[in-house]
Design a protein around this motif. Structure first.
Motif, PDB file in Angstrom:
ATOM      1  N   LYS A 157       9.338  -3.953  57.993  1.00  0.00           N
ATOM      2  CA  LYS A 157      10.546  -3.645  58.745  1.00  0.00           C
ATOM      3  C   LYS A 157      10.272  -2.547  59.760  1.00  0.00           C
ATOM      4  CE  LYS A 157      15.410  -2.399  58.088  1.00  0.00           C
ATOM      5  NZ  LYS A 157      16.454  -2.040  57.078  1.00  0.00           N
ATOM      6  N   GLY A 158      10.747  -2.744  60.968  1.00  0.00           N
ATOM      7  CA  GLY A 158      10.546  -1.774  62.031  1.00  0.00           C
ATOM      8  C   GLY A 158       9.388  -2.093  62.950  1.00  0.00           C
ATOM      9  N   VAL A 159       8.551  -3.081  62.563  1.00  0.00           N
ATOM     10  CA  VAL A 159       7.445  -3.519  63.418  1.00  0.00           C
ATOM     11  C   VAL A 159       7.862  -4.832  64.080  1.00  0.00           C
ATOM     12  CG1 VAL A 159       5.031  -4.223  63.508  1.00  0.00           C
ATOM     13  CG2 VAL A 159       5.751  -2.413  61.934  1.00  0.00           C
ATOM     14  N   PRO A 160       8.095  -4.829  65.396  1.00  0.00           N
ATOM     15  CA  PRO A 160       8.655  -5.999  66.083  1.00  0.00           C
ATOM     16  C   PRO A 160       7.612  -7.061  66.427  1.00  0.00           C
ATOM     17  CG  PRO A 160       8.325  -4.261  67.668  1.00  0.00           C
ATOM     18  CD  PRO A 160       7.906  -3.693  66.328  1.00  0.00           C
ATOM     19  N   LEU A 161       6.750  -7.370  65.473  1.00  0.00           N
ATOM     20  CA  LEU A 161       5.656  -8.302  65.707  1.00  0.00           C
ATOM     21  C   LEU A 161       5.671  -9.393  64.659  1.00  0.00           C
ATOM     22  CD1 LEU A 161       2.882  -5.613  66.259  1.00  0.00           C
ATOM     23  CD2 LEU A 161       4.042  -6.902  68.065  1.00  0.00           C
ATOM     24  N   LEU A 162       5.175 -10.573  65.043  1.00  0.00           N
ATOM     25  CA  LEU A 162       5.105 -11.710  64.137  1.00  0.00           C
ATOM     26  C   LEU A 162       3.904 -12.556  64.530  1.00  0.00           C
ATOM     27  CD1 LEU A 162       6.448 -13.560  61.935  1.00  0.00           C
ATOM     28  CD2 LEU A 162       7.683 -14.653  63.826  1.00  0.00           C
ATOM     29  N   ILE A 163       3.163 -13.045  63.535  1.00  0.00           N
ATOM     30  CA  ILE A 163       2.069 -13.976  63.774  1.00  0.00           C
ATOM     31  C   ILE A 163       2.340 -15.234  62.972  1.00  0.00           C
ATOM     32  CG2 ILE A 163      -0.399 -14.419  63.522  1.00  0.00           C
ATOM     33  CD1 ILE A 163      -0.883 -11.428  63.842  1.00  0.00           C
ATOM     34  N   VAL A 164       2.328 -16.379  63.656  1.00  0.00           N
ATOM     35  CA  VAL A 164       2.628 -17.658  63.010  1.00  0.00           C
ATOM     36  C   VAL A 164       1.580 -18.691  63.392  1.00  0.00           C
ATOM     37  CG1 VAL A 164       4.301 -19.533  62.754  1.00  0.00           C
ATOM     38  CG2 VAL A 164       5.107 -17.183  63.021  1.00  0.00           C
ATOM     39  N   GLY A 165       1.073 -19.420  62.399  1.00  0.00           N
ATOM     40  CA  GLY A 165       0.181 -20.543  62.641  1.00  0.00           C
ATOM     41  C   GLY A 165       0.880 -21.829  62.261  1.00  0.00           C
ATOM     42  N   ASP A 166       0.875 -22.800  63.178  1.00  0.00           N
ATOM     43  CA  ASP A 166       1.556 -24.073  62.924  1.00  0.00           C
ATOM     44  C   ASP A 166       0.581 -25.216  62.680  1.00  0.00           C
ATOM     45  OD1 ASP A 166       0.479 -24.524  65.418  1.00  0.00           O
ATOM     46  OD2 ASP A 166       2.401 -24.770  66.453  1.00  0.00           O
ATOM     47  N   GLY A 167      -0.701 -24.878  62.479  1.00  0.00           N
ATOM     48  CA  GLY A 167      -1.711 -25.903  62.264  1.00  0.00           C
ATOM     49  C   GLY A 167      -2.483 -26.248  63.518  1.00  0.00           C
ATOM     50  N   LYS A 168      -1.917 -25.943  64.657  1.00  0.00           N
ATOM     51  CA  LYS A 168      -2.586 -26.212  65.933  1.00  0.00           C
ATOM     52  C   LYS A 168      -2.923 -24.929  66.682  1.00  0.00           C
ATOM     53  CE  LYS A 168      -0.303 -30.677  66.571  1.00  0.00           C
ATOM     54  NZ  LYS A 168       0.583 -31.490  67.434  1.00  0.00           N
TER      55      LYS A 168
END
Length: 212
Positions: free
Chosen positions: A79-90
């Protein structure tokens, strides 16, 4: 929010996608160990864990990792870190909600693909690294012909109660500039329900819309 956070998150993303498959091995791998890692990857349908990421300067970020086979992974920062890493397979996507930026990298030929694609054969692009500890299995991925890709080492603990007798403990990445990033996992849970919506994200750029 100090903008140092984005480079730290970027170092995690780079660690995940830095090394392509198909490179020559630096030493003879142990087939039984690599086969066990392959068996682990194929046995894990879902995984959730807490992660702690440390860069070369000692800065630490924490968060929650969510994995679903085949091909989906999410790093939700604290919480408080405005970052996100997402892998969708591609692709692996780094979303910075503070500055409304999105960066993407292909992951199909990276070591991360070995962790989230049960069809990959780790024996073709992995090298077992002696640890001196019979309870720890370490697998290194690097391309000696492409030093700019750096090195990533995945670390497993031998645990009979876990899938295929292994538990992913974390990984260490070293880029061409000798920047070291270490990721450690804890509170691993296997086979828990994970909805596909966990791997969607909202584009923060103008006229953004949900992605995934």
């Amino acid at each position: 929010m100090k903008r140092i956070l984005a480079p730290v998150a970027l170092s995690l993303a780079t660690a995940l996608v830095a090394v392509p498959a198909g490179y020559a091995l630096a030493q003879q791998a142990a087939p039984s160990d690599l086969n066990q890692v392959n068996a682990y990857i194929r046995a894990v349908t879902t995984l959730t864990a807490d992660f702690s990421q440390t860069d070369r300067n000692g800065q630490v970020l924490t968060g929650k990792l969510t994995l679903k086979q085949p091909g989906k992974i999410r790093f939700q920062y604290e919480k408080g870190v405005p970052l996100l890493i997402v892998g969708d397979g591609k692709a692996l996507t780094l979303i910075d909600y503070e500055v409304r930026q999105v960066q993407r990298w292909p992951i199909g030929n990276s070591p991360l693909a070995a962790l989230i694609d049960p069809t990959k054969d780790l024996s073709k692009f992995g090298t077992v690294v002696p640890t001196g500890d019979p309870t720890v299995l370490s697998v290194q991925a690097k391309d000696p012909k492409r030093p700019e890709f750096g090195t990533i080492t995945m670390i497993f603990k031998r645990k009979p109660a876990s899938p295929a007798g292994l538990e992913l403990y974390g990984w260490v990445a070293l880029d061409a500039q000798n920047n070291r990033t270490a990721v450690r996992l804890s509170n691993q849970q296997y086979g828990v329900p994970v909805a596909d919506s966990a791997f969607r994200w909202t584009d923060p750029r103008p006229r953004g819309r949900p992605n995934g």
